[in-house]
Design an enzyme around this catalytic site. Structure first.
Site, short mmCIF file in Angstrom:
data_model
loop_
_atom_site.label_atom_id
_atom_site.label_comp_id
_atom_site.label_asym_id
_atom_site.label_seq_id
_atom_site.Cartn_x
_atom_site.Cartn_y
_atom_site.Cartn_z
N ASP A 1 1.37 -0.91 -0.04
CA ASP A 1 0.08 -0.29 -0.37
C ASP A 1 0.74 1.27 0.38
OD1 ASP A 1 -2.22 -1.96 0.25
OD2 ASP A 1 -3.20 -1.02 1.39
N ASP B 1 -12.38 35.81 -33.72
CA ASP B 1 -11.77 35.58 -34.70
C ASP B 1 -12.63 33.91 -33.99
OD1 ASP B 1 -8.87 33.76 -34.98
OD2 ASP B 1 -9.05 32.62 -33.36
N GLY C 1 -8.60 30.47 -34.79
CA GLY C 1 -10.14 30.61 -36.32
C GLY C 1 -9.85 30.66 -37.72
N LEU C 2 -9.04 31.29 -37.71
CA LEU C 2 -8.30 32.19 -39.02
C LEU C 2 -7.88 30.41 -39.96
CD1 LEU C 2 -7.53 34.10 -40.52
CD2 LEU C 2 -5.92 34.62 -39.25
#
Lengths: 425, 523
Positions: free
Chosen positions: B36, B284, B419-420
């Site tokens: 453990d 954008d 985005g672009l």
């Protein structure tokens, strides 16, 4: 709480002190992480708790595959309260598993701490399931529980059970030589080529890459251990009439050479052939280790308990890399299996078997070695105290055996030192 | 028995270690076998802690079971107290010890220790890590404060002249970005003139817990950990609980308003508090509109993430869920509001199946979903535990508060195509550089790997549909048309078309089938 026992009756026999107390080592289940990569048509089903499942994935780290070939049948309240019959539940889980993974040829039922404590008989379960899945899946039960095994001992239990399961089989020819202990595929292939060149064969590796082709030992079989933690496996192979060859382990140029020599002598290989086959790789190994020796010479090293590889590694680092080994703690010491290592190592520090975590850490703090080999959980705390560390699990997962890995092995120890020397922050 | 391949949460005693490791002066005596101790590496490797967690494992072995394991417990307790000199000793069992019933908690309370002992019951066979953490924190809070609970009917003493103060409850070791969340929220509260009385369990001492009743209210930052403690403090010390979790711009503003209302002070929202709103409105980000996202993790982060995705980034949440059954209600409610049915499951394979069916364009999940997404070739950001070492970053990167919202904007949008760039890719689809396998330029390092993954995805789409495809063929023109569909939706278009063809008894798919299917599914 300490009891001193003599490790062997040789002249320079070190004192091995058994020290009990708190441990920080993995349990035997952890060996599933490399065993399942090796035995490619096997599935490992741990019968245990959520802790077992969590341990396996934590130890496996980022090695998350599409669907791993190991899993945990997690015991729940209703299993323990007797509301569910554990054996019926296990049958159900195995059915679920095998219907999803029809390509599985060997199913290991692996015992854990909780399954051992509630005395769930997995051998019995394996027998019952074997009847049901006969001809399709082979069932093998063994224990990887942390109340009985540490880390690498899990592989020992697994292999010993595989050997026992093959007992009495005569359907396949016994190999002349069995190499026991998991090695990387690339290392196996290298050794296979060397044994071929020496004219030793047929040889077989245990574990084999498939559950169906596990070697069957016979009275003419010789066994070389590639890993030092195989006490029970060696016994099981001997029980089937195989002869265990005494040799150091194939770590470093010297270790590899003597390991191969033990087999060569046993099979009557001439010295000239042996030298011809080993000369080139031996020279490569010595050269590669030589580069690292410049960085390691005179550095002080301590071993905390982890894999049972401690003594062979210490021998390699002392003899081939000129390091000063100042302290060795090993989880379990088998004087017979280590006999050749002890002879080769000669004058070395006394060893602790087991070890109490706090006592050992205090000892390292007092020694302040240049490098401490330790389990993964302790490495960063030591680094934070200004002590360089080498986490030992890498010594299990990386190819380190054989001539062509000797330089890499030394490099695992020199890298933390070079890094520390380079850092200006 | 439950078949488990990967588990989202560890066992409950790992939760207990998280609490002990969060605090100062607390040590945990865990009755447990040697294996453990793997739990140490969760803290020292994943979180890069510079010390071992404050745990002593009794390390019982098979040979001890026949003799006296209780004796071993007592020896370990005395050794741990001697060595670590804790101010409070937590005592509990791990799963195996629970079976042998040594009752280490009772042993510790009755062996005349000089330090206070708090026993914990971890219920290893029915509960999990987050519950264990919450229960341990609650046991500590109650254990230390029970004797100070005012008699029923007593009115809280007036805090004349004191500046208003709150406790921040729930941040813990191995939690998600807790270190930075605490700094961010403390800063925001300070701007309103509100002092943090105690933050716990992270960096708190037992003495700090004794000061909890001094605050005017408790902020329940992470309900998984702090829920039971906040309820108990509210019942016994009449401290109100501030429940809004400040993740996202909207939630942070609501949180500050709730703080102000609870404490009776003024709060004037500032429209420029976060950059997220403007970044989200800038052109954008138009390309983020309607991105299909799947959200999975702990309840706190999932509920917050779904809201941010929907309200603050204008994504389309196509699926959400949690591995936590205990906190399922909050996730179900949030899902219903988005018209979804929450996935409540801790079966990693089920989550994988749902993700591959939904075909999201972004996965917000845990370390597990990161692996699923990687395999499916879908971008992913990690928003919740379980997390790996890379999700404990060196830099300041909170999830909470206004800076947290900025961090979230960056880390969710980054895995997506800019985005672009997406626009150009659509325009020059057949250009030799801007093709399917061209990767976003800002992810260049991953380009090669991604390319093979994309191939793998296409392969898996093929093999997955092998049965259906056996009777279906695409004519050459239809296939060419399919290639013109942007690759990130092509798999879905292909599946939909084939399903449509199969349903309508078409065996050779032509361009018309493709567009009929498109029309059919766009309803």
């Amino acid at each position: 709480m300490s009891e001193a026992v003599l490790a062997s009756d040789g002249d320079r026999s070190p004192v091995v002190t058994v020290e009990r107390g708190q441990r920080a080592v993995f349990c035997g289940l952890t060996s599933i992480v490399w065993l399942h990569r090796k035995i490619q048509d096997a599935f490992f089903l741990v019968v245990g708790s959520r802790t077992c499942a969590h341990l396996l994935q934590s130890a496996a780290g980022v090695m998350i595959f599409a669907e791993p070939r190991f899993a945990t049948a997690i015991l729940q309240d209703r299993d323990l309260a007797g509301m569910a019959d554990c054996h019926e539940e296990l049958d159900r889980v195995v059915e679920e598993l095998l219907s999803r993974r029809p390509e599985i040829k060997t199913l290991f039922l692996v015992g854990s701490c909780p399954s051992e404590v509630i005395k769930l008989d997995l051998n019995n379960a394996a027998g019952r399931l074997q009847t049901r899945y006969d001809g399709r899946v082979r069932m093998v039960a063994y224990s990887g529980s942390g109340i009985e095994t540490t880390f690498t001992q899990g592989e020992d239990k697994c292999l010993a059970e595989l050997v026992a399961a093959n007992s009495g089989r005569t359907d396949r020819e016994s190999p002349a030589l069995i190499i026991a202990g998991t090695l990387s595929d690339i290392v196996e292939d290298q050794f296979q080529r060397i044994f071929d060149d020496l004219g030793i064969g047929p040889i077989a590796f245990l574990p084999a890459r498939s559950g169906d082709t596990m070697p069957i030992a016979g009275p003419h079989t010789r066994v070389l251990l590639a890993q030092p933690y195989l006490t029970e496996t060696a016994q099981a192979l001997k029980g089937q009439g195989a002869k265990l060859l005494n040799a150091p382990f194939p770590l470093g140029a010297e270790g590899t050479l003597l390991w191969l020599k033990a087999a060569a002598d046993e099979f009557g290989v001439t010295d000239s052939l042996f030298n011809e086959v080993t000369a080139a790789p031996l020279a490569r190994a010595k050269q590669a280790v030589g580069y690292q020796r410049e960085k390691l010479r005179g550095k002080r090293i301590a071993f905390l308990p982890d894999s049972q590889l401690e003594l062979p590694l210490a021998r390699f680092l002392a003899r081939e890399c000129d390091m000063n080994v100042e302290s060795i703690t090993t989880p379990f010491h088998d004087p017979q299996i280590m006999a050749s290592e002890l002879t080769l190592f000669g004058d070395h520090p006394d060893m602790i078997e087991g070890g109490d975590l706090e006592t050992r850490l205090d000892h390292v703090r007092q020694l302040r070695p240049d490098l401490t080999v330790c389990g993964m959980g302790i490495a960063n705390p030591l680094e934070a105290e200004g002590l360089r560390s080498k986490w030992s699990i890498e010594l299990i997962f990386s190819p380190i055996q054989g001539f062509d890995q000797a330089g890499d092995l030394a490099g695992l120890f020199s890298r933390p030192l070079s890094r520390a020397a380079q850092l200006e922050v | 028995m439950e078949l488990s391949l990967w588990t989202y949460e560890g066992p409950p005693h790992v939760g207990a270690i998280r609490i002990a490791n969060s605090m100062r002066g607390v040590h945990l005596l865990l009755h447990a076998p040697q294996g453990d101790s793997y739990a140490d590496l969760l803290f020292t490797m994943i979180e890069r802690d510079n010390h071992r967690p404050p745990v002593t494992y009794t390390t019982f072995q098979a040979r001890d079971l026949g003799s006296d394991t209780a004796e071993l417990v007592l020896n370990s307790i005395h050794a741990a107290v001697e060595k670590h000199k804790p101010q409070v000793l937590l005592v509990g069992d791990s799963c195996t010890a629970e079976l042998i019933q040594d009752q280490p908690g009772s042993l510790a309370t009755s062996c005349g220790l000089s330090v206070p002992v708090v026993p914990i019951e971890m219920l290893a066979y029915s509960r999990k890590e987050n519950w264990g953490a919450g229960e341990t924190f609650y046991s500590l809070v109650r254990g230390l404060l029970q004797s100070r609970v005012p008699a029923p009917g007593t009115e809280p003493a007036p805090r004349g002249g004191q500046p208003p103060s709150v406790n921040l409850l729930g941040p813990s070791s191995l939690g998600f970005r807790c270190r930075d969340d605490v700094r961010e929220i403390t800063q925001l509260l300070a701007q309103m003139g509100v002092r943090v009385n105690v933050c716990a369990p992270l960096n708190a001492s037992p003495g700090d817990l004794l000061r909890l009743p001094d605050a005017d209210a408790n902020v329940c930052l992470y309900p998984e950990i702090a829920g039971p403690s906040c309820d108990w403090l509210q019942r016994n010390f009449k401290q109100p609980t501030i429940k809004t979790v400040p993740i996202g711009v909207g939630a942070t503003r609501e949180f500050l308003a709730e703080v102000a209302e609870t404490l009776g002070i003024e709060y004037a929202p500032d429209a420029t508090d976060s950059r997220l709103p403007w970044y989200s409105r800038s052109v954008d980000s138009t390309y983020l509109t309607g991105k299909r996202v799947f959200v999975f993790g702990d309840a706190t982060h999932v509920v917050a993430a779904a809201r941010i995705a929907h309200e603050e980034l204008a994504f389309e949440v196509v699926g959400m869920g949690t591995y936590s059954r205990e906190q399922a209600r909050a996730v179900r409610t949030a899902a219903t509001e988005l018209g979804l049915k929450a996935l409540i499951s801790d079966d990693y394979l089920e989550v994988e199946r749902v993700i591959s069916e939904l075909q999201p364009e972004l996965v917000l999940g845990t370390q597990m979903e990161r692996h699923i997404a990687k395999r499916l070739g879908v971008p992913c950001a990690v928003i919740s535990t379980p997390a790996h070492v890379q999700d404990y970053p060196a830099r300041y990167s909170p999830q909470m508060g206004f800076e947290g919202a900025n961090v979230i904007f960056d880390s969710w949008v980054h895995p997506l195509m800019m985005g672009l760039e997406e626009h150009l890719l659509a325009m020059f689809r057949d250009d030799f550089e801007f093709n399917d396998s061209a990767q976003p330029s800002h992810l260049a390092a991953e380009g090669v790997a991604k390319r093979s993954e994309n191939t793998a995805v296409n392969d898996s789409i093929h093999s997955e549909d092998a049965d259906a495809a056996a009777e279906l063929t695409w004519d050459l023109n239809a296939e060419r048309e399919l290639r013109k569909i942007p690759f990130f939706v092509r798999g879905k278009a292909k599946r939909n078309t084939e399903k449509f063809a199969a349903d309508t008894g078409v065996s050779v798919i032509n361009v018309n089938t493709l567009y009929e299917a498109k029309a059919h599914y766009s309803r």
